[in-house]
Design a protein around this motif. Structure first.
Motif, mmCIF file in Angstrom:
data_model
loop_
_atom_site.group_PDB
_atom_site.id
_atom_site.type_symbol
_atom_site.label_atom_id
_atom_site.label_comp_id
_atom_site.label_asym_id
_atom_site.label_seq_id
_atom_site.Cartn_x
_atom_site.Cartn_y
_atom_site.Cartn_z
ATOM 1 N N ASN A 52 0.636 -1.300 0.059
ATOM 2 C CA ASN A 52 -0.060 -0.016 -0.002
ATOM 3 C C ASN A 52 0.937 1.453 -0.053
ATOM 4 O OD1 ASN A 52 -2.430 -1.463 -0.059
ATOM 5 N ND2 ASN A 52 -2.989 -1.247 2.177
ATOM 6 N N LYS A 53 1.885 1.098 0.650
ATOM 7 C CA LYS A 53 2.873 2.568 0.725
ATOM 8 C C LYS A 53 3.479 2.647 -0.612
ATOM 9 C CE LYS A 53 4.458 2.189 5.361
ATOM 10 N NZ LYS A 53 5.652 1.956 6.447
ATOM 11 N N LEU A 54 3.657 1.530 -1.363
ATOM 12 C CA LEU A 54 4.408 1.877 -2.941
ATOM 13 C C LEU A 54 3.332 2.134 -3.686
ATOM 14 C CD1 LEU A 54 6.678 -1.391 -2.786
ATOM 15 C CD2 LEU A 54 7.398 1.007 -2.521
ATOM 16 N N THR A 55 2.139 1.706 -3.586
ATOM 17 C CA THR A 55 1.215 1.965 -4.546
ATOM 18 C C THR A 55 0.300 3.185 -4.287
ATOM 19 O OG1 THR A 55 -0.443 0.336 -3.496
ATOM 20 C CG2 THR A 55 0.907 -0.504 -5.419
ATOM 21 N N ILE A 56 0.052 3.453 -3.042
ATOM 22 C CA ILE A 56 -0.774 4.602 -2.763
ATOM 23 C C ILE A 56 0.079 6.015 -2.570
ATOM 24 C CG2 ILE A 56 -2.483 5.385 -0.823
ATOM 25 C CD1 ILE A 56 -3.365 2.660 -0.470
ATOM 26 N N ILE A 57 1.122 5.733 -1.427
ATOM 27 C CA ILE A 57 1.844 6.850 -1.236
ATOM 28 C C ILE A 57 2.998 7.329 -2.401
ATOM 29 C CG2 ILE A 57 3.408 8.013 0.371
ATOM 30 C CD1 ILE A 57 2.104 6.049 2.454
ATOM 31 N N LYS A 58 3.393 6.248 -2.748
ATOM 32 C CA LYS A 58 4.692 6.315 -3.839
ATOM 33 C C LYS A 58 3.949 6.364 -5.212
ATOM 34 C CE LYS A 58 8.624 5.577 -1.010
ATOM 35 N NZ LYS A 58 9.895 4.678 -1.076
ATOM 36 N N ARG A 59 2.620 5.944 -5.233
ATOM 37 C CA ARG A 59 2.091 5.787 -6.851
ATOM 38 C C ARG A 59 2.815 5.003 -7.550
ATOM 39 N NH1 ARG A 59 -2.156 9.192 -6.863
ATOM 40 N NH2 ARG A 59 -2.229 10.952 -5.345
ATOM 41 N N TRP A 60 3.347 3.946 -7.317
ATOM 42 C CA TRP A 60 3.790 2.938 -8.255
ATOM 43 C C TRP A 60 2.794 2.057 -9.062
ATOM 44 C CZ3 TRP A 60 8.515 -0.607 -6.274
ATOM 45 C CH2 TRP A 60 9.444 0.407 -5.832
ATOM 46 N N ASN A 61 2.986 1.696 -10.290
ATOM 47 C CA ASN A 61 1.964 1.059 -11.146
ATOM 48 C C ASN A 61 1.795 -0.386 -10.298
ATOM 49 O OD1 ASN A 61 1.543 -1.267 -13.299
ATOM 50 N ND2 ASN A 61 0.881 0.609 -14.013
ATOM 51 N N LYS A 62 0.223 -0.384 -10.073
ATOM 52 C CA LYS A 62 -0.291 -1.692 -9.329
ATOM 53 C C LYS A 62 -0.078 -3.157 -9.967
ATOM 54 C CE LYS A 62 -4.247 -0.290 -6.553
ATOM 55 N NZ LYS A 62 -5.685 -0.499 -6.350
ATOM 56 N N THR A 63 -0.306 -3.067 -11.330
ATOM 57 C CA THR A 63 0.268 -4.306 -11.788
ATOM 58 C C THR A 63 1.817 -4.711 -11.708
ATOM 59 O OG1 THR A 63 -1.468 -4.021 -13.576
ATOM 60 C CG2 THR A 63 0.086 -5.666 -14.147
ATOM 61 N N TRP A 64 2.727 -4.053 -12.162
ATOM 62 C CA TRP A 64 3.859 -4.209 -11.957
ATOM 63 C C TRP A 64 4.622 -4.418 -10.532
ATOM 64 C CZ3 TRP A 64 6.380 -6.007 -16.187
ATOM 65 C CH2 TRP A 64 5.981 -5.474 -17.262
ATOM 66 N N THR A 65 4.040 -3.818 -9.527
ATOM 67 C CA THR A 65 4.231 -3.641 -8.269
ATOM 68 C C THR A 65 3.669 -4.962 -7.665
ATOM 69 O OG1 THR A 65 3.954 -1.463 -7.789
ATOM 70 C CG2 THR A 65 4.166 -2.715 -5.811
ATOM 71 N N THR A 66 2.364 -5.577 -8.138
ATOM 72 C CA THR A 66 2.018 -7.009 -7.596
ATOM 73 C C THR A 66 2.891 -7.945 -8.103
ATOM 74 O OG1 THR A 66 -0.238 -6.046 -7.572
ATOM 75 C CG2 THR A 66 -0.081 -8.068 -7.729
ATOM 76 N N LEU A 67 3.186 -7.755 -9.393
ATOM 77 C CA LEU A 67 4.230 -8.930 -10.071
ATOM 78 C C LEU A 67 5.357 -8.780 -9.358
ATOM 79 C CD1 LEU A 67 3.359 -8.495 -13.876
ATOM 80 C CD2 LEU A 67 2.723 -10.538 -12.548
ATOM 81 N N LEU A 68 6.224 -7.815 -8.904
ATOM 82 C CA LEU A 68 7.002 -7.616 -8.172
ATOM 83 C C LEU A 68 7.101 -8.400 -7.098
ATOM 84 C CD1 LEU A 68 10.133 -6.811 -7.689
ATOM 85 C CD2 LEU A 68 9.186 -4.541 -6.861
ATOM 86 N N PHE A 69 5.914 -8.297 -6.160
ATOM 87 C CA PHE A 69 5.819 -8.978 -4.903
ATOM 88 C C PHE A 69 5.561 -10.305 -4.950
ATOM 89 C CE2 PHE A 69 5.297 -4.558 -3.088
ATOM 90 C CZ PHE A 69 5.584 -5.008 -1.536
ATOM 91 N N VAL A 70 4.853 -10.810 -6.097
ATOM 92 C CA VAL A 70 4.677 -12.233 -6.334
ATOM 93 C C VAL A 70 5.802 -12.942 -6.749
ATOM 94 C CG1 VAL A 70 3.558 -14.096 -7.800
ATOM 95 C CG2 VAL A 70 2.163 -11.912 -6.909
ATOM 96 N N LEU A 71 6.630 -12.361 -7.683
ATOM 97 C CA LEU A 71 7.766 -13.055 -7.828
ATOM 98 C C LEU A 71 8.884 -13.137 -6.921
ATOM 99 C CD1 LEU A 71 8.322 -11.442 -11.657
ATOM 100 C CD2 LEU A 71 7.559 -13.745 -11.184
ATOM 101 N N GLY A 72 8.847 -12.085 -6.088
ATOM 102 C CA GLY A 72 9.787 -11.983 -4.923
ATOM 103 C C GLY A 72 9.470 -12.981 -3.975
ATOM 104 N N SER A 73 8.059 -13.310 -3.682
ATOM 105 C CA SER A 73 7.672 -14.283 -2.611
ATOM 106 C C SER A 73 8.021 -15.413 -3.115
ATOM 107 C CB SER A 73 6.192 -14.327 -2.238
ATOM 108 O OG SER A 73 5.678 -14.238 -3.452
ATOM 109 N N LEU A 74 7.994 -15.795 -4.492
ATOM 110 C CA LEU A 74 8.168 -17.088 -5.234
ATOM 111 C C LEU A 74 9.600 -17.346 -5.079
ATOM 112 C CD1 LEU A 74 7.423 -19.150 -7.307
ATOM 113 C CD2 LEU A 74 7.888 -17.753 -9.305
ATOM 114 N N VAL A 75 10.519 -16.360 -5.372
ATOM 115 C CA VAL A 75 12.041 -16.694 -5.155
ATOM 116 C C VAL A 75 12.291 -16.933 -3.730
ATOM 117 C CG1 VAL A 75 14.186 -15.692 -5.287
ATOM 118 C CG2 VAL A 75 12.655 -15.305 -7.127
#
Length: 347
Positions: A52-75
């Motif tokens: 939420n901090k990245l997507t709401i406060i820093k306004r990162w793209n939701k789709t790419w941020t979501t994929l980043l978290f999913v891939l990070g947790s996968l690794v």
């Protein structure tokens, strides 16, 4: 009561029964995928605030941020699992393809136990039966691998959905739960705290005990000390018996092969350091995350593992906490109202 009111209540009851029956049907059919759902929920709660901090406060793209978290947790999840499976399969395959050495060591242990206690635990028949069962484990593991992979796929798919639509899901649940605002906040807070404490604290405790145990095993001459340290860390999550499942047989084995000094040293090390490391870590690490009573953790894990498998380590204690909280909420929501109504009627 007029006919219209009666008919409305009858329709309401019938609709509720249909909903309950459909819910039971869906749960029974999808129960096999429950670990994947619980895993996604755990990861979502852990990632919710930084996401939420990245997507709401820093306004990162939701789709790419979501994929980043999913891939990070996968690794993060896949790497330990890969090394664990590689370590275990290598050793298990070696034992199953050439079990002679294992059977020889087991017979030596059996003879020593018989000499000391007069009890014959490891007979030729028992060893043959054990070998047969051990060989049958491999096909079982292979058959369950598809289920495990499907649960992982569901876990990461649901994690993507929850991260991207989490606020809508939370809003729906907030409006759906028929409780006061303060009680909804209490449930939410308890859920976040318990999941964070167990999802972070329990693996950290297992890693600490596994490392300490591996050091002890290497000092006192245990073969494959890395493997046994890893298994000690795994069994540290099992309530009551815990790490003793590993270090007690290892100590007996060292006694049986006449390494009495190493056996005594390992026994002292296990009782004084391995066992107490869990206690000290719980007082420091888990105490900082959340102050959970030890009985809630012990009985929660016992109940949870039977219901949810591995994820029961996290959600078992949460179930007991929910029970306690719901009793408090019931008293707050309804008992106080009942007392107030009774006092009003007396007046």
């Amino acid at each position: 009561m007029d006919d219209s009111v009666f008919n409305n209540r009858l329709r309401q009851i019938i609709l509720l029964l249909i909903i309950i029956l459909l819910a039971i049907l869906l749960l029974t059919q999808l129960y096999v995928f429950l670990p994947g759902f619980l895993g996604a929920l755990t990861l979502y709660i852990l990632f919710r605030e930084p996401y939420n901090k990245l997507t709401i406060i820093k306004r990162w793209n939701k789709t790419w941020t979501t994929l980043l978290f999913v891939l990070g947790s996968l690794v993060v999840i896949a790497i330990p699992i890969y090394f664990s499976v590689t370590l275990l399969t290598t050793k298990v395959s070696a034992v199953l393809t050439n079990p002679v050495e294992l059977m020889k060591d087991a017979k030596i242990v059996g003879v020593k136990i018989h000499d000391l206690t007069g009890i014959e635990l490891l007979t030729d028949e028992n060893l043959a039966a054990f070998q047969k069962k051990a060989t049958a484990i491999v096909p079982t593991i292979l058959n369950s691998s598809a289920n495990i992979m499907s649960n992982f796929a569901i876990m990461f798919f649901l994690l993507y959905f929850l991260l991207k639509n989490g606020r809508l899901v939370e809003k729906f649940l907030h409006n759906f739960i028929p409780l006061k605002e303060e009680n909804i906040n209490l449930l939410s807070s308890e859920t976040k705290n318990m999941i964070k404490a167990n999802a972070i604290g329990i693996p950290v405790l297992a890693i600490i005990q596994g490392i300490i145990a591996a050091i002890g095993y290497s000092i006192f001459g245990v073969k494959d000390w890395g493997l046994w340290g890893f298994l000690t860390g795994i069994f540290s999550m099992v309530p009551i018996v815990g790490t003793a499942v590993i270090w007690v047989p290892l100590t007996l084995y060292l006694f049986s092969i006449d390494k009495t000094g190493s056996a005594i040293g390992l026994l002292i090390f296990a009782v004084v350091i391995i066992t107490n490391a869990d206690y000290v870590a719980r007082l420091t690490i888990l105490k900082r995350l959340i102050d959970v009573h030890p009985l809630i953790t012990i009985f929660g894990v016992i109940i949870g593992i039977g219901l949810f498998g591995f994820w029961g380590v996290i959600f078992g204690p949460l179930l007991i906490s929910y029970f306690i909280i719901l009793v408090k909420i019931y008293m707050n929501e309804f008992a106080a109202k009942s007392v107030a109504i009774e006092e009003t009627q007396k007046d």
